[in-house]
Motif scaffolding. Sequence first.
Motif, PDB file in Angstrom:
ATOM      1  N   GLY A  18      -5.697   5.744  -3.402  1.00  0.00           N
ATOM      2  CA  GLY A  18      -5.530   4.799  -2.310  1.00  0.00           C
ATOM      3  C   GLY A  18      -6.214   5.288  -1.048  1.00  0.00           C
TER       4      GLY A  18
ATOM      5  N   ARG B  61      -2.493  -4.291   6.706  1.00  0.00           N
ATOM      6  CA  ARG B  61      -1.813  -3.990   5.452  1.00  0.00           C
ATOM      7  C   ARG B  61      -0.358  -3.633   5.761  1.00  0.00           C
ATOM      8  NH1 ARG B  61      -6.118  -5.714   4.263  1.00  0.00           N
ATOM      9  NH2 ARG B  61      -7.629  -4.901   2.762  1.00  0.00           N
TER      10      ARG B  61
ATOM     11  N   ASN C 213       0.833  -1.210   0.000  1.00  0.00           N
ATOM     12  CA  ASN C 213       0.000   0.000   0.000  1.00  0.00           C
ATOM     13  C   ASN C 213       0.863   1.253   0.000  1.00  0.00           C
ATOM     14  OD1 ASN C 213      -1.694  -2.272   1.238  1.00  0.00           O
ATOM     15  ND2 ASN C 213      -3.220  -0.698   0.808  1.00  0.00           N
TER      16      ASN C 213
END
Length: 363
Positions: A226, A251, A212
């Motif tokens: 995002g 994440r 990410n």
Amino acid sequence: MRVLLTGAAGFIGSHIAEALLAAGHDIVGLDCYLPAAHGGGSEAIDQSEAGGPAIKRVDIRDSAGVLRLLAGVDLVCHQAAMVGNGVDAADLPEYVTHNDFGTAVLLAAMHEARVSRLVLASSMVVYGEGAYACSAHGPVEAPARTRSDLDAGNFDPRCPHCARPLSWASVPEDAPIAPRSIYAATKVAQEHLAHAWAIQTGGRVLALRYHNVYGPRMPRDTPYAGVAAIFRSALENGQAPEVFEDGGQTRDFVHVEDIAGANLAAIDKVDEAVRDGGLRAYNVCSGSPTTIGEMAAILAAAHGGPEPTVTGRYRSADVRHVVASPERASQELGFTAQVSPAQGIAAFAHAPLRAPIEVSDKS
């Protein structure tokens, strides 16, 4: 080294361009300025007078235009793509034509131009759900979460043998590929196309599976951005970030400067890592897992509020946990992320975002 950098004007591409120039590489920049990423900009910006690359407005699907830019190029760093989870299934043709057809055009042009080295921007989304283990049965493949569990707020996937909630584990690069979204399917296809091209031509491909990514210049106010940028935009508008599920989704948030560093390492190591042709994949991550709820809280506190709201809402295609192992990139590329999520996310609270651009109609 002379590098063709696709997507050179984008969020990630612009940081890679700066890192390549600082390392002494010669850059040929390409970008088509997709409105989903650039807010309607339609033409190239020549940054050469400011010390940046001259970016040509060329669509990656334009074979003649791509072939012209490949003259004298030693390696291609392919970042151009339509990104994010999309709005709905109606986005499917656009994702496939930009990401997969565009990659096929690039690979064919590279073959014609006799350019045999490629660093490919891939993504952790190729894994779908990450790796899991059951306290009673050890490592297991997580089944799809049921709607009844999600409606009841039971968000962690269950063991297929005993129905206990599963715990996440780090995902290595040889984990099964199981895309869960349109974007993910196109990234898998990019890897497969590049691998087939490398086998047929003797080319060398390093596929960097970004986790990410966040940082300065993320696009603002777009459904394709995002989650970090979406939360930032909410905070700037005086609204609380809305965290889905219970906020416990795990994440790995990796700073865009570390993404640029990973590309530099890959460019230096492509011949060593793939000696006989083919494709080698690498996770690019911080190595410090963070939950969505933790990320939102760090961001909101650094921004000065408001505090995040945990909504309990869910999207059926979302994955619960996906956390990478950084070992292969560390051992083979010599790459280790330098920006911790705690430091980077706090700094991101006040970092500049990418507003819609206005550019001229000259190339």
